[in-house]
Design a protein around this motif. Sequence first.
Motif, PDB file in Angstrom:
ATOM      1  N   ALA A  52       2.546  68.203  42.578  1.00 12.38           N
ATOM      2  CA  ALA A  52       3.027  68.052  43.952  1.00 12.38           C
ATOM      3  C   ALA A  52       3.632  69.369  44.439  1.00 12.38           C
ATOM      4  O   ALA A  52       3.625  69.647  45.644  1.00 12.38           O
ATOM      5  CB  ALA A  52       4.051  66.919  44.046  1.00 12.38           C
ATOM      6  N   ASP A  53       4.124  70.184  43.530  1.00 11.46           N
ATOM      7  CA  ASP A  53       4.671  71.499  43.903  1.00 11.46           C
ATOM      8  C   ASP A  53       3.622  72.378  44.574  1.00 11.46           C
ATOM      9  O   ASP A  53       3.955  73.235  45.390  1.00 11.46           O
ATOM     10  CB  ASP A  53       5.242  72.226  42.687  1.00 11.46           C
ATOM     11  CG  ASP A  53       6.546  71.632  42.207  1.00 11.46           C
ATOM     12  OD1 ASP A  53       7.210  70.921  42.990  1.00 11.46           O
ATOM     13  OD2 ASP A  53       6.905  71.875  41.039  1.00 11.46           O
ATOM     14  N   PHE A  65      10.129  73.671  50.003  1.00 13.11           N
ATOM     15  CA  PHE A  65      10.202  72.218  49.852  1.00 13.11           C
ATOM     16  C   PHE A  65      10.686  71.567  51.146  1.00 13.11           C
ATOM     17  O   PHE A  65      11.623  72.032  51.780  1.00 13.11           O
ATOM     18  CB  PHE A  65      11.142  71.848  48.703  1.00 13.11           C
ATOM     19  CG  PHE A  65      11.256  70.373  48.486  1.00 13.11           C
ATOM     20  CD1 PHE A  65      10.210  69.659  47.924  1.00 13.11           C
ATOM     21  CD2 PHE A  65      12.409  69.701  48.851  1.00 13.11           C
ATOM     22  CE1 PHE A  65      10.305  68.292  47.721  1.00 13.11           C
ATOM     23  CE2 PHE A  65      12.521  68.329  48.655  1.00 13.11           C
ATOM     24  CZ  PHE A  65      11.468  67.629  48.086  1.00 13.11           C
ATOM     25  N   PRO A  67      11.573  67.601  52.033  1.00 12.49           N
ATOM     26  CA  PRO A  67      11.609  66.227  51.515  1.00 12.49           C
ATOM     27  C   PRO A  67      10.876  65.222  52.401  1.00 12.49           C
ATOM     28  O   PRO A  67      10.381  64.214  51.905  1.00 12.49           O
ATOM     29  CB  PRO A  67      13.101  65.909  51.419  1.00 12.49           C
ATOM     30  CG  PRO A  67      13.798  66.930  52.230  1.00 12.49           C
ATOM     31  CD  PRO A  67      12.909  68.127  52.311  1.00 12.49           C
ATOM     32  N   LEU A  70       7.255  64.753  51.147  1.00 14.99           N
ATOM     33  CA  LEU A  70       7.047  64.433  49.739  1.00 14.99           C
ATOM     34  C   LEU A  70       5.961  63.372  49.534  1.00 14.99           C
ATOM     35  O   LEU A  70       5.112  63.503  48.647  1.00 14.99           O
ATOM     36  CB  LEU A  70       8.362  63.979  49.100  1.00 14.99           C
ATOM     37  CG  LEU A  70       8.397  63.922  47.583  1.00 14.99           C
ATOM     38  CD1 LEU A  70       7.997  65.255  46.966  1.00 14.99           C
ATOM     39  CD2 LEU A  70       9.783  63.529  47.105  1.00 14.99           C
ATOM     40  N   SER A  71       5.943  62.354  50.355  1.00 14.44           N
ATOM     41  CA  SER A  71       4.915  61.315  50.239  1.00 14.44           C
ATOM     42  C   SER A  71       3.526  61.913  50.445  1.00 14.44           C
ATOM     43  O   SER A  71       2.579  61.605  49.709  1.00 14.44           O
ATOM     44  CB  SER A  71       5.185  60.203  51.256  1.00 14.44           C
ATOM     45  OG  SER A  71       4.176  59.230  51.184  1.00 14.44           O
ATOM     46  N   HIS A  74       2.406  63.906  47.388  1.00 17.83           N
ATOM     47  CA  HIS A  74       1.901  63.066  46.297  1.00 17.83           C
ATOM     48  C   HIS A  74       0.541  62.467  46.634  1.00 17.83           C
ATOM     49  O   HIS A  74      -0.305  62.305  45.740  1.00 17.83           O
ATOM     50  CB  HIS A  74       2.924  61.997  45.925  1.00 17.83           C
ATOM     51  CG  HIS A  74       4.044  62.554  45.113  1.00 17.83           C
ATOM     52  ND1 HIS A  74       3.902  62.910  43.789  1.00 17.83           N
ATOM     53  CD2 HIS A  74       5.322  62.857  45.445  1.00 17.83           C
ATOM     54  CE1 HIS A  74       5.042  63.387  43.339  1.00 17.83           C
ATOM     55  NE2 HIS A  74       5.915  63.372  44.323  1.00 17.83           N
ATOM     56  N   ASN A  95       4.385  66.601  37.050  1.00 18.83           N
ATOM     57  CA  ASN A  95       5.377  66.196  38.049  1.00 18.83           C
ATOM     58  C   ASN A  95       6.575  65.591  37.325  1.00 18.83           C
ATOM     59  O   ASN A  95       6.488  65.289  36.140  1.00 18.83           O
ATOM     60  CB  ASN A  95       4.796  65.170  39.024  1.00 18.83           C
ATOM     61  CG  ASN A  95       3.900  65.793  40.072  1.00 18.83           C
ATOM     62  OD1 ASN A  95       4.147  66.891  40.543  1.00 18.83           O
ATOM     63  ND2 ASN A  95       2.840  65.095  40.432  1.00 18.83           N
TER      64      ASN A  95
END
Length: 184
Positions: A52-53, A65, A67, A70-71, A74, A95
Amino acid sequence: MEVSQPQTVYLIRGPSGCGKSTFAKELRADIIAEETSLFPNAPYITPQIISADDFFTTKDGKYVFNPRLLSRAHTETTTNAMSALKMGGDVIIANTFTNYWEVSPYIWMAQLAGADCIVYEPDILEELKDGTWAGLDILYLKEMHARCTHGVPIETIENHVANFLHLEEGKLISKVKHFNTGLL
């Protein structure tokens, strides 16, 4: 006669700063060395490392990053892993995956693709199997925080450790192994 090797999904999990990315590169090198020694003249697809990074890393290598994304990160990680499997290669996914619900889509993806699923957990968290950590935990947390390249707060790393759920071998997971973090 062509020999077909089963595909494998390798899941590397653990708190930020424990060495997942470093281990993923070492694992890929080991897989390549083993495959080319077993089948020196066979065509081989290099295992793809996915994280994911990757979603938060800009083209010039800077990590940014967000947040709120984030979904989506992924979702892209899962999509990239499925694409690599479809192309016939092994996949290495690194991850945090502290809880089962975070790792389960990848375990099921391996199952649906007919691939083996091997999970690697950091040696540092082996002590946590009984739910407690030895008195040196703050030293390990500080070291993981110092090693973390993405600026993850120490409180978040501590949360990763506290909420880490160990996985077990079974119908969906071929093996659970430990990787050397260099912290012990």
